[in-house]
Design a protein around this motif. Structure first.
Motif, short mmCIF file in Angstrom:
data_model
loop_
_atom_site.label_atom_id
_atom_site.label_comp_id
_atom_site.label_asym_id
_atom_site.label_seq_id
_atom_site.Cartn_x
_atom_site.Cartn_y
_atom_site.Cartn_z
N TRP A 37 0.82 -1.21 0.00
CA TRP A 37 0.00 0.00 0.00
C TRP A 37 0.86 1.26 0.00
CZ3 TRP A 37 -4.47 1.26 -1.59
CH2 TRP A 37 -5.07 2.46 -1.19
N GLU A 38 1.96 1.23 0.72
CA GLU A 38 2.84 2.40 0.74
C GLU A 38 3.42 2.67 -0.64
OE1 GLU A 38 3.32 4.78 3.04
OE2 GLU A 38 1.63 3.70 3.94
N ARG A 39 3.78 1.62 -1.35
CA ARG A 39 4.25 1.81 -2.73
C ARG A 39 3.15 2.46 -3.57
NH1 ARG A 39 8.83 -0.01 -4.79
NH2 ARG A 39 7.91 0.22 -6.88
N HIS A 40 1.94 1.98 -3.40
CA HIS A 40 0.83 2.52 -4.18
C HIS A 40 0.58 3.99 -3.84
CE1 HIS A 40 -2.93 2.61 -6.40
NE2 HIS A 40 -3.50 3.15 -5.34
N ARG A 41 0.60 4.31 -2.56
CA ARG A 41 0.38 5.70 -2.14
C ARG A 41 1.46 6.62 -2.68
NH1 ARG A 41 -2.96 7.61 1.31
NH2 ARG A 41 -1.48 9.24 1.87
N ALA A 42 2.65 6.08 -2.84
CA ALA A 42 3.77 6.87 -3.37
C ALA A 42 3.74 6.90 -4.90
CB ALA A 42 5.09 6.30 -2.88
N GLN A 43 2.67 6.35 -5.48
CA GLN A 43 2.49 6.31 -6.94
C GLN A 43 3.60 5.53 -7.62
OE1 GLN A 43 1.97 10.44 -8.13
NE2 GLN A 43 -0.19 10.41 -7.53
N LEU A 44 4.07 4.49 -6.94
CA LEU A 44 5.06 3.59 -7.51
C LEU A 44 4.37 2.32 -7.99
CD1 LEU A 44 7.82 3.90 -4.76
CD2 LEU A 44 7.86 4.91 -7.06
N PRO A 45 4.81 1.74 -9.08
CA PRO A 45 4.18 0.51 -9.57
C PRO A 45 4.48 -0.65 -8.63
CG PRO A 45 6.17 0.97 -10.82
CD PRO A 45 5.94 2.17 -9.92
N PRO A 46 3.69 -1.72 -8.70
CA PRO A 46 3.98 -2.90 -7.88
C PRO A 46 5.39 -3.42 -8.14
CG PRO A 46 1.79 -3.07 -8.83
CD PRO A 46 2.43 -1.88 -9.48
N GLU A 47 6.02 -3.88 -7.09
CA GLU A 47 7.36 -4.44 -7.18
C GLU A 47 7.46 -5.57 -6.17
OE1 GLU A 47 9.99 -5.72 -8.55
OE2 GLU A 47 10.17 -3.76 -9.54
N HIS A 48 8.40 -6.49 -6.38
CA HIS A 48 8.57 -7.60 -5.44
C HIS A 48 8.83 -7.04 -4.04
CE1 HIS A 48 8.63 -10.27 -8.84
NE2 HIS A 48 9.67 -9.64 -9.37
N ILE A 49 8.15 -7.65 -3.06
CA ILE A 49 8.26 -7.20 -1.67
C ILE A 49 8.73 -8.38 -0.82
CG2 ILE A 49 6.93 -6.47 0.36
CD1 ILE A 49 5.13 -4.90 -1.59
N VAL A 50 9.76 -8.17 -0.03
CA VAL A 50 10.26 -9.20 0.88
C VAL A 50 9.98 -8.73 2.30
CG1 VAL A 50 12.27 -10.50 1.67
CG2 VAL A 50 12.05 -9.87 -0.76
N VAL A 51 9.08 -9.41 2.98
CA VAL A 51 8.72 -9.05 4.34
C VAL A 51 9.76 -9.61 5.31
CG1 VAL A 51 6.98 -9.29 6.17
CG2 VAL A 51 6.26 -9.01 3.77
N PRO A 52 10.39 -8.77 6.11
CA PRO A 52 11.39 -9.28 7.06
C PRO A 52 10.71 -10.02 8.22
CG PRO A 52 11.07 -6.93 7.39
CD PRO A 52 10.25 -7.29 6.18
N ARG A 53 11.40 -11.00 8.74
CA ARG A 53 10.87 -11.73 9.90
C ARG A 53 10.84 -10.80 11.11
NH1 ARG A 53 13.59 -15.66 9.17
NH2 ARG A 53 12.07 -17.15 8.39
N LEU A 54 9.78 -10.86 11.87
CA LEU A 54 9.67 -10.03 13.06
C LEU A 54 10.86 -10.27 13.98
CD1 LEU A 54 5.88 -10.27 14.05
CD2 LEU A 54 7.11 -8.27 13.23
N GLY A 55 11.47 -9.19 14.43
CA GLY A 55 12.61 -9.29 15.32
C GLY A 55 13.94 -9.46 14.62
N ALA A 56 13.88 -9.60 13.27
CA ALA A 56 15.14 -9.81 12.54
C ALA A 56 15.89 -8.49 12.37
CB ALA A 56 14.84 -10.39 11.17
#
Length: 661
Positions: free
Chosen positions: A642-661
């Motif tokens: 959603w943040e990418r979309h709000r920034a008017q950036l096209p979809p891109e691969h997203i890697v979610v970091p592990r919590l606490g990493a």
């Protein structure tokens, strides 16, 4: 110029000239009903359906009893996707002229598009009575019966239609699908085989190749399999619509072939709307509105997996809505799901355009599709772009090949970085397994013996509870070799049709394995199934379509699972789950390694017992069953997209970091 001259010009196809005459008549206040009606006809002929609707409604204000105006108004509404308005127009026509075939039939079509299959069926019934030899009435009556799960009646309708037009490709395709849904796979295979022989090389009948392979797989009929697969691959390369995307997942196909088939399917059946329905991006500070759209909110494997995620969403940051595409099944799971969401929208009687508009009106920011190309899913709703971001999640294990799907939820094991090009979507990577699990699932209690489940008390029990069509000759033969080498062992499988069980027993006998060493389990409620899994000793996975929900079930029950990792999303799921459970060593990289590991575990009781104890201990702390952390990871992925979309950036691969990493 007169009305008659305009009518002559219309009949001659000189629409512009006719329009000029008619507009002059209207300017003079002459022939208001007839002139507007003819302008509506011209607009319809030129595919300008909004203008046709406007003109026909104007005509009816002057002549409310014009049968032609009511009928063509209904047609224009139907073609523009306004099915409710179409139904009203055809209903008004029938009030003025009962027993009119065209109105009864087309009202049935409008109601069917609105999800009102029972009402549609009543009108198709009357249409068939009025015109018994009307091919389209029998075929569409069959479609209504199919929606109502009246499979015997559905098949009768298609058989009546086949008597009228035995070579109609759409009818043959529908009939084959209905035979499969009625679990008459052998009959479906015969239909597809005959179709291929009668229409060799004809692209209009290319669907029969995929249908034949699917129907035969469902009854473990592997005759001529390699030759048929080679012909299917030729059809795929030639861009023929030869197989449904989901059916291809169970066959030994490549990720590239799956992408090609999915793209062609999306292009031909679900073209993306030129303009999106969704509103502009909203102001900051509001909760992110996430909508989940599914036909499986009830007693279904998808709901059993994801129910707790819905319950655990952070309500301070997310507003969560369900859009249900199927009527309630009255199950306890459906009741649980209706409580789990902030809003539960029953859309099963809304048309695609109405459903999409409802989603847009709710201001959904992220629409999560839980269906893909599965039964009763509606990709056509997502093709209208009712939400700014649209994701594919969980139910369809592969690419949808559709430009209206921005992201696919996966994990690094499922889709390695080198494989990203095989997916039309950008990948939203979760840190552990992509698959959620319900840590609140219940396991039945009480005494249960092997004898209760039809199993011999002293035997070593191999098991596999995947649906039968996922089984292949290569892996079944591995299982037969294991049975031959592990004395007194049995193979416990999910039960299927009589033909399926007979074919497996015959193949076993041909390999020297007594048929009674195959035990087929009946369907059971989830809690009872989880309890009975503990009776088995070792769960055997297969390719090209791994165990998915059934793998999680086995691991939850403390039952070791040996898997083999394939190339495709569907063939890598069990490896993903084993990694998240903490047992990656049980995911082998070849059929030979798979067979060797299964044999080693089956012939080393202390090693297997230690593994079972480790599985039981891991359940309370492994990532696979930590639904609270999983939900936070999923939410982090939503927020990043959603943040990418709000920034008017096209979809891109997203890697979610592990919590606490």
């Amino acid at each position: 110029m007169s009305l008659q001259s305009a009518e002559l010009l219309f009949r001659q196809g000189q629409y512009s000239a006719a329009q000029k005459v008619l507009l002059q008549l209207l300017k003079k206040g002459q022939h208001m009903a007839a002139a507007n009606r003819l302008l509506g006809f011209i607009a319809g002929q030129t595919q300008d359906f909004p203008q046709a609707i406007e003109r026909l409604r104007a005509s009816l204000r002057y002549d409310p009893n014009s049968l032609e105006s009511w009928y063509y108004l209904g047609m224009a509404c139907q073609k523009s996707g306004q099915h409710r308005a179409a139904a009203e127009a055809f209903g008004a026509l029938l009030q003025r002229q009962p027993n009119l075939f065209e109105a009864e039939h087309d009202l049935g079509l409008a109601l069917l598009a609105l999800g009102k299959a029972a009402e549609a069926l009543a009108h198709f019934d009357r249409a068939v009575q009025l015109r018994p030899n009307a091919f389209e009435a029998h075929m569409n009556r069959g479609a209504a019966c199919g929606k109502l799960r009246l499979h015997a009646q559905e098949l009768q309708c298609y058989e009546s239609a086949l008597a009228l037009q035995p070579a109609h490709p759409t009818l043959i395709e529908n009939y084959g699908t209905a035979l499969c849904q009625a679990r008459r796979f052998a009959d479906a295979a015969q239909l597809y085989d005959r179709t291929l022989r009668e229409h060799p090389g004809d692209a209009d009948y290319a669907f029969a190749r995929g249908g034949l392979l699917y129907a035969r797989a469902a009854i473990a009929d592997w005759r001529d399999f390699d030759a048929q697969m080679a012909l299917l691959r030729e059809d795929i390369r030639a861009q023929r619509e030869c197989i449904e995307p989901f059916a291809l997942l169970i066959l030994p196909s490549t990720p590239q072939e799956q992408l090609q088939v999915a793209r062609l399917h999306a292009q031909r059946h679900y073209p993306m709307a030129a303009e999106p329905l969704h509103a502009p991006v909203r102001a900051e500070g509001e909760r992110l509105r996430v909508g989940y759209i599914s036909a499986d909110f009830g007693r279904h494997a998808t709901s059993f997996l994801v129910a707790e995620v819905f319950e655990r969403h952070d309500r301070e940051r997310f507003e969560v809505t369900a859009i249900s595409l199927r009527q309630s099944d009255g199950s306890a799971m459906r009741e649980r799901l209706e409580r789990a969401f902030d809003r539960f929208v029953d859309a099963h009687e809304l048309s695609d355009s109405e459903t999409a508009q409802a989603i847009a009106d709710l201001g959904i920011d992220i629409l999560v599709d839980l269906g893909g190309y599965t039964i009763d899913a509606r990709p056509s709703v997502l093709a209208l772009r009712p939400a700014p971001l649209q994701l594919s999640y969980l139910c369809f294990p592969g690419t949808l090949g559709a430009p209206f799907i921005d992201y696919l939820v996966a994990d690094p094991f499922l889709i390695p970085e080198a494989a990203r090009a095989d997916y039309s979507e950008k990948i939203l990577y979760l840190p552990d397994a992509y698959q959620p699990n319900d840590s609140r699932r219940e396991t039945a209690t009480g005494p249960l013996s092997r004898a209760d489940a039809g199993l011999p008390e002293g035997a070593f029990v191999f098991c596999n509870f995947n649906n039968g069509q996922k089984l292949t000759a290569a892996f079944f033969d591995i299982w037969l070799r294991l049975l031959a080498r592990v004395e007194g062992s049995v193979l416990w499988l999910k039960g299927g049709t009589e033909a399926y069980e007979r074919n497996l027993r015959e193949r076993a006998a041909a390999h020297g394995i007594a048929s009674e060493r195959l035990v087929f389990a009946p369907w059971a409620e989830q809690s009872a199934h989880l309890q009975r899994l503990a009776l088995a000793d070792l769960c055997l996975d297969n390719l090209p379509y791994n165990a998915h929900t059934t793998a999680s079930d086995a691991l939850w029950a403390g039952l070791p699972l040996v898997s083999c990792v394939g190339q495709t999303f569907a063939g890598r799921v069990a490896g993903s789950l084993l990694g998240a459970a903490g047992f990656p060593q049980l995911a082998t990289d070849s059929p030979a390694a798979y067979e060797a590991l299964a044999l080693a575990l089956a012939t080393d009781p202390p090693r297997l017992a230690a593994l079972r104890a480790e599985l039981a201990a891991a359940r309370g702390h492994c990532a696979l069953f930590d639904t609270a952390t999983y939900t936070r990871h999923l939410e982090a992925g939503f927020a990043a997209a959603w943040e990418r979309h709000r920034a008017q950036l096209p979809p891109e691969h997203i890697v979610v970091p592990r919590l606490g990493a």
